[in-house]
Design a protein around this motif. Structure first.
Motif, PDB file in Angstrom:
ATOM      1  N   ILE A  27       5.354 -19.553  -8.330  1.00  0.00           N
ATOM      2  CA  ILE A  27       5.662 -18.477  -7.009  1.00  0.00           C
ATOM      3  C   ILE A  27       3.636 -18.696  -6.424  1.00  0.00           C
ATOM      4  N   GLU A  28       3.895 -18.391  -5.171  1.00  0.00           N
ATOM      5  CA  GLU A  28       2.692 -18.341  -4.137  1.00  0.00           C
ATOM      6  C   GLU A  28       1.799 -17.246  -5.171  1.00  0.00           C
ATOM      7  N   LEU A  29       0.644 -17.298  -5.393  1.00  0.00           N
ATOM      8  CA  LEU A  29      -0.166 -16.606  -5.214  1.00  0.00           C
ATOM      9  C   LEU A  29      -0.734 -15.057  -4.534  1.00  0.00           C
ATOM     10  N   GLU A  30      -0.586 -13.890  -4.513  1.00  0.00           N
ATOM     11  CA  GLU A  30      -1.043 -13.164  -3.151  1.00  0.00           C
ATOM     12  C   GLU A  30      -2.940 -13.118  -3.996  1.00  0.00           C
ATOM     13  N   PRO A  31      -4.270 -13.345  -2.994  1.00  0.00           N
ATOM     14  CA  PRO A  31      -5.208 -13.549  -2.894  1.00  0.00           C
ATOM     15  C   PRO A  31      -5.088 -12.055  -3.715  1.00  0.00           C
ATOM     16  N   ARG A 130       2.122  -6.897  -9.249  1.00  0.00           N
ATOM     17  CA  ARG A 130       3.296  -6.469  -7.924  1.00  0.00           C
ATOM     18  C   ARG A 130       4.123  -7.267  -7.163  1.00  0.00           C
ATOM     19  N   SER A 131       4.848  -8.233  -9.107  1.00  0.00           N
ATOM     20  CA  SER A 131       6.255  -9.018  -8.385  1.00  0.00           C
ATOM     21  C   SER A 131       7.155  -8.477  -9.090  1.00  0.00           C
ATOM     22  N   TYR A 132       6.885  -7.539  -9.510  1.00  0.00           N
ATOM     23  CA  TYR A 132       8.619  -6.505 -10.850  1.00  0.00           C
ATOM     24  C   TYR A 132       9.504  -6.594  -9.367  1.00  0.00           C
ATOM     25  N   TRP A 140      14.335  -4.554 -15.108  1.00  0.00           N
ATOM     26  CA  TRP A 140      12.913  -5.356 -14.109  1.00  0.00           C
ATOM     27  C   TRP A 140      12.960  -6.318 -14.499  1.00  0.00           C
ATOM     28  N   ASN A 141      12.730  -7.191 -13.304  1.00  0.00           N
ATOM     29  CA  ASN A 141      12.198  -9.455 -14.173  1.00  0.00           C
ATOM     30  C   ASN A 141      11.392  -8.934 -13.109  1.00  0.00           C
TER      31      ASN A 141
END
Ligand code: HEC
Length: 219
Positions: A27-31, A130-132, A140-141
């Protein structure tokens, strides 16, 4: 001079490509946009870590007194804020969970987080927290680590907070994780600009010296 400029640009290009090559996530990582020199952020991150992560995770390469010294706390403060007064300052930062419990309840032992930021990157930790999301069945995943056995431990915080507040909280935790991964960074950042200034000064001196040496020689 031309050669010098050329070499610098080559080095810059090389290091940039090395940094890019370190990625490889699905996935694209958030800075995270964290800042190791923001001591308030590190302190908040440490307190959140104690409250929300230490139930399962340890950072066994750190002791409380080191955190106190680096983050600007006294020994008493670090114990009050991170250990609920239960530990000594020379103690290693250990999880509150017994080793068998993790395996029995979660199916895996939660990893030690000392080097996690070095292993996976600060942006990854920020993004992971932050990706839940809730899947179709209401479980939850996590987009960053599908099927993870780590529960969504920040769920209640996220519900209480505005989006900016939650971004700041996760940024603070990621910041603390990055510091823990390489505590010497704080000192290095402080020393770095002094070294650069000294080197620039030295460059000037050597240049003037060179001019002085060659002044009377035709070339
Ligand atoms: C209830 C126990 C529990 C709590 C509390 C918890 N974790 Fe975890 N964590 C786990 C488990 C279990 C794993 C292993 C997950 C897996 O491999 O699926 C894990 C894995 C991780 C990983 C590695 C992810 C990866 O890609 O391998 C990170 C980073 C992490 N946790 C950070 C945190 C942070 C930060 C907190 C506090 C905000 C926290 N955890 C709180 C149980 C927990």
């Amino acid at each position: 001079m031309k050669k010098f400029v050329w070499m610098i640009s080559l080095l810059t290009a090389l290091s940039a490509s090395l940094v890019n090559a370190a990625g490889g996530y699905k996935i694209e990582l958030e800075p995270a946009q964290n800042n190791l020199q923001d001591q308030d952020s590190l302190q908040r991150g440490a307190v959140h870590f104690a409250n929300y992560c230490m139930a399962c995770h340890s950072v066994k390469y750190m002791r409380y007194n080191r955190v106190a010294r680096d983050l600007g706390w006294t020994d008493e403060e670090v114990l009050a804020k991170m250990a609920y007064g239960q530990n000594k300052v020379v103690d290693i930062i250990q999880t509150r969970m017994l080793p068998e419990t993790g395996l029995a309840v979660l199916g895996v032992e939660p990893p030690d987080l000392s080097l996690m930021a070095r292993l996976k990157g600060t942006d990854y930790i920020y993004t992971f927290l932050r990706s839940y999301y809730e899947d179709d069945k209401g479980n939850w995943n996590n987009h960053a680590l599908p099927g993870t056995s780590m529960p969504n431990v920040l769920e209640s915080l996220q519900r209480q907070m505005s989006e900016e507040e939650f971004a700041q909280t996760t940024r603070d935790i990621a910041n603390f994780m990055e510091y823990v991964g390489e505590p010497a960074q704080l000192k290095r950042l402080d020393l770095g600009w002094k070294v650069i200034a000294f080197l620039l000064f030295l460059l000037l001196l050597t240049y003037l010296l060179k001019r002085e040496y060659w002044r009377d020689i035709k070339h």
